[in-house]
Design a protein around this motif. Sequence first.
Motif, PDB file in Angstrom:
ATOM      1  N   TYR A 105     -21.871   1.160 -35.178  1.00 46.70           N
ATOM      2  CA  TYR A 105     -21.331  -0.193 -34.986  1.00 46.70           C
ATOM      3  C   TYR A 105     -21.301  -0.559 -33.503  1.00 46.70           C
ATOM      4  N   LEU A 106     -20.843   0.352 -32.662  1.00 43.28           N
ATOM      5  CA  LEU A 106     -20.760   0.091 -31.228  1.00 43.28           C
ATOM      6  C   LEU A 106     -22.138  -0.208 -30.640  1.00 43.28           C
ATOM      7  N   THR A 107     -23.134   0.516 -31.103  1.00 40.46           N
ATOM      8  CA  THR A 107     -24.503   0.270 -30.640  1.00 40.46           C
ATOM      9  C   THR A 107     -24.934  -1.160 -30.972  1.00 40.46           C
ATOM     10  N   GLY A 108     -24.576  -1.621 -32.154  1.00 43.32           N
ATOM     11  CA  GLY A 108     -25.010  -2.932 -32.604  1.00 43.32           C
ATOM     12  C   GLY A 108     -24.339  -4.096 -31.911  1.00 43.32           C
ATOM     13  N   VAL A 109     -23.142  -3.888 -31.379  1.00 45.30           N
ATOM     14  CA  VAL A 109     -22.417  -5.008 -30.754  1.00 45.30           C
ATOM     15  C   VAL A 109     -22.388  -4.916 -29.234  1.00 45.30           C
ATOM     16  N   SER A 110     -23.029  -3.925 -28.669  1.00 45.18           N
ATOM     17  CA  SER A 110     -23.016  -3.765 -27.214  1.00 45.18           C
ATOM     18  C   SER A 110     -23.851  -4.845 -26.531  1.00 45.18           C
ATOM     19  N   ALA A 111     -23.489  -5.124 -25.291  1.00 40.96           N
ATOM     20  CA  ALA A 111     -24.261  -6.047 -24.466  1.00 40.96           C
ATOM     21  C   ALA A 111     -25.535  -5.342 -23.978  1.00 40.96           C
ATOM     22  N   SER A 122     -18.590 -13.289 -33.296  1.00 39.22           N
ATOM     23  CA  SER A 122     -18.317 -13.438 -34.729  1.00 39.22           C
ATOM     24  C   SER A 122     -16.864 -13.819 -35.007  1.00 39.22           C
ATOM     25  N   LEU A 123     -16.007 -13.693 -34.007  1.00 43.08           N
ATOM     26  CA  LEU A 123     -14.601 -14.074 -34.176  1.00 43.08           C
ATOM     27  C   LEU A 123     -14.429 -15.591 -34.273  1.00 43.08           C
ATOM     28  N   ARG A 124     -15.407 -16.343 -33.763  1.00 46.54           N
ATOM     29  CA  ARG A 124     -15.287 -17.801 -33.747  1.00 46.54           C
ATOM     30  C   ARG A 124     -15.025 -18.341 -35.151  1.00 46.54           C
ATOM     31  N   GLY A 125     -14.066 -19.237 -35.238  1.00 42.41           N
ATOM     32  CA  GLY A 125     -13.709 -19.850 -36.512  1.00 42.41           C
ATOM     33  C   GLY A 125     -12.494 -19.221 -37.163  1.00 42.41           C
ATOM     34  N   TYR A 126     -12.119 -18.038 -36.719  1.00 36.63           N
ATOM     35  CA  TYR A 126     -10.926 -17.384 -37.246  1.00 36.63           C
ATOM     36  C   TYR A 126      -9.771 -17.558 -36.262  1.00 36.63           C
ATOM     37  N   PRO A 127      -8.529 -17.543 -36.728  1.00 37.68           N
ATOM     38  CA  PRO A 127      -7.396 -17.684 -35.805  1.00 37.68           C
ATOM     39  C   PRO A 127      -7.345 -16.526 -34.812  1.00 37.68           C
ATOM     40  N   SER A 128      -6.982 -16.837 -33.591  1.00 37.20           N
ATOM     41  CA  SER A 128      -6.781 -15.804 -32.573  1.00 37.20           C
ATOM     42  C   SER A 128      -5.836 -16.345 -31.521  1.00 37.20           C
ATOM     43  N   ALA A 129      -5.291 -15.470 -30.705  1.00 36.55           N
ATOM     44  CA  ALA A 129      -4.346 -15.878 -29.673  1.00 36.55           C
ATOM     45  C   ALA A 129      -4.984 -16.899 -28.739  1.00 36.55           C
ATOM     46  N   PRO A 130      -4.240 -17.904 -28.312  1.00 34.88           N
ATOM     47  CA  PRO A 130      -4.805 -18.951 -27.448  1.00 34.88           C
ATOM     48  C   PRO A 130      -5.252 -18.442 -26.089  1.00 34.88           C
ATOM     49  N   PHE A 131      -4.787 -17.276 -25.672  1.00 39.46           N
ATOM     50  CA  PHE A 131      -5.223 -16.722 -24.394  1.00 39.46           C
ATOM     51  C   PHE A 131      -6.509 -15.902 -24.536  1.00 39.46           C
ATOM     52  N   ILE A 132      -7.101 -15.902 -25.735  1.00 37.20           N
ATOM     53  CA  ILE A 132      -8.357 -15.199 -25.987  1.00 37.20           C
ATOM     54  C   ILE A 132      -9.479 -16.223 -26.080  1.00 37.20           C
ATOM     55  N   GLN A 133     -10.529 -16.037 -25.310  1.00 32.28           N
ATOM     56  CA  GLN A 133     -11.649 -16.966 -25.306  1.00 32.28           C
ATOM     57  C   GLN A 133     -12.872 -16.322 -25.955  1.00 32.28           C
ATOM     58  N   VAL A 134     -13.483 -17.043 -26.880  1.00 30.95           N
ATOM     59  CA  VAL A 134     -14.696 -16.579 -27.556  1.00 30.95           C
ATOM     60  C   VAL A 134     -15.894 -17.301 -26.944  1.00 30.95           C
ATOM     61  N   VAL A 135     -16.861 -16.539 -26.459  1.00 25.76           N
ATOM     62  CA  VAL A 135     -18.068 -17.128 -25.870  1.00 25.76           C
ATOM     63  C   VAL A 135     -19.288 -16.567 -26.583  1.00 25.76           C
ATOM     64  N   ASP A 136     -20.416 -17.278 -26.454  1.00 25.89           N
ATOM     65  CA  ASP A 136     -21.621 -16.898 -27.191  1.00 25.89           C
ATOM     66  C   ASP A 136     -22.282 -15.632 -26.662  1.00 25.89           C
ATOM     67  N   ASP A 137     -22.239 -15.426 -25.365  1.00 24.91           N
ATOM     68  CA  ASP A 137     -22.909 -14.281 -24.747  1.00 24.91           C
ATOM     69  C   ASP A 137     -21.920 -13.531 -23.867  1.00 24.91           C
ATOM     70  N   PRO A 138     -20.972 -12.831 -24.478  1.00 27.15           N
ATOM     71  CA  PRO A 138     -19.891 -12.213 -23.705  1.00 27.15           C
ATOM     72  C   PRO A 138     -20.383 -11.043 -22.863  1.00 27.15           C
ATOM     73  N   PRO A 139     -19.819 -10.893 -21.665  1.00 27.00           N
ATOM     74  CA  PRO A 139     -20.205  -9.768 -20.812  1.00 27.00           C
ATOM     75  C   PRO A 139     -19.513  -8.477 -21.238  1.00 27.00           C
ATOM     76  N   SER A 140     -20.051  -7.371 -20.797  1.00 26.12           N
ATOM     77  CA  SER A 140     -19.376  -6.092 -21.000  1.00 26.12           C
ATOM     78  C   SER A 140     -18.097  -6.057 -20.190  1.00 26.12           C
ATOM     79  N   GLU A 141     -17.100  -5.367 -20.727  1.00 26.20           N
ATOM     80  CA  GLU A 141     -15.828  -5.255 -20.025  1.00 26.20           C
ATOM     81  C   GLU A 141     -15.301  -3.835 -20.114  1.00 26.20           C
ATOM     82  N   LEU A 142     -14.768  -3.360 -19.003  1.00 27.21           N
ATOM     83  CA  LEU A 142     -14.108  -2.060 -18.997  1.00 27.21           C
ATOM     84  C   LEU A 142     -12.925  -2.052 -19.947  1.00 27.21           C
ATOM     85  N   LEU A 143     -12.258  -3.195 -20.082  1.00 30.99           N
ATOM     86  CA  LEU A 143     -11.097  -3.319 -20.953  1.00 30.99           C
ATOM     87  C   LEU A 143     -11.398  -2.836 -22.364  1.00 30.99           C
TER      88      LEU A 143
END
Length: 313
Positions: A105-111, A122-143
């Motif tokens: 799974y990790l291989t398939g969703v990696s940048a 894929s989270l777009r359209g589902y409820p999520s915290a307002p401080f979370i931003q969904v973008v089309d081409d998200p960068p890798s994050e250490l977080l």
Amino acid sequence: MAGSGAPPSTVRTARTPLARAEHFVWLTARVLEQRRFAYHFLGGAADAVETSLAAYENDDGGYGHALEPDLRGPVSQPLHTAHALRVLDSVGRLSGRRAERVCRYLTGVSAQDGALPALHPSLRGYPSAPFIQVVDDPPSELLATGPVVGLLHRNQVWHAWLFRATDFCWAAVEGMEKSHPYEIEAAIAFLDGVPDRVRAEAAADRLGRLVREQRLAVLDPDRLDDFPVAPGYAPGEHHFPHDYARVPESLARRWFTDAEMARSLDHLAAEQREDGGWPIHWREWAPGTALEWRPIVTVEALRTLRAHGRSID
């Protein structure tokens, strides 16, 4: 209740921190957190935890269904999967075919650089915290990447995905000049698990100086105003030494004096509320998510206190 499968409580009539937390967990928690509490504090079985966690697993090998309560909906997400790995690690079940499925799974969703974004679109359209931003081409994050890589190494899981992801984490940690507490937590999760211990100790030493210089840990709970909250965090969303060094063996424990750690643990113990649970300090955006988070935080608070030798029962 007969046939419930829950181990009998040994502290039900006491008013210890553990007894109060037990009441809170049985009253409010999801089945997963109830099983985790039973495993860690009542002699419960690891199988029960693993079975409860499986309800959040998807066919792609990732985890969804609001396992991490601020992300709703059924779709798999890296942050859900990191949460699942922490649970499996805590009960000694992060290995075998389950680990292989997760790595696929990790291989398939990696940048493109081989590391993980915090959020998959894929989270777009589902409820999520307002401080979370969904973008089309998200960068890798250490977080997102650091804790996953650290846990897989810690459990001696070997998979092709780990090579580039590990390189990403080394570059992110060793090149860090400015940070924020959650990213520091991700960095130390990576460093505590990565095999190259000499390199990890050197990187952790540098990271500890950064934490102190940038006042990313409250060293005296009686002087909160001396330690600013990171930009974008909620008012009062401070971090303390125990948030980084959840076990004495963590490399982050070296960042703090014995007195600083003792004050931090005193503060953590004092945060238990009258209902027996611990509070959350980030933004509460929906009643259900706050209710789901508090038992998670409560189990981790008890585990941290016990790991550092504090009496909870």
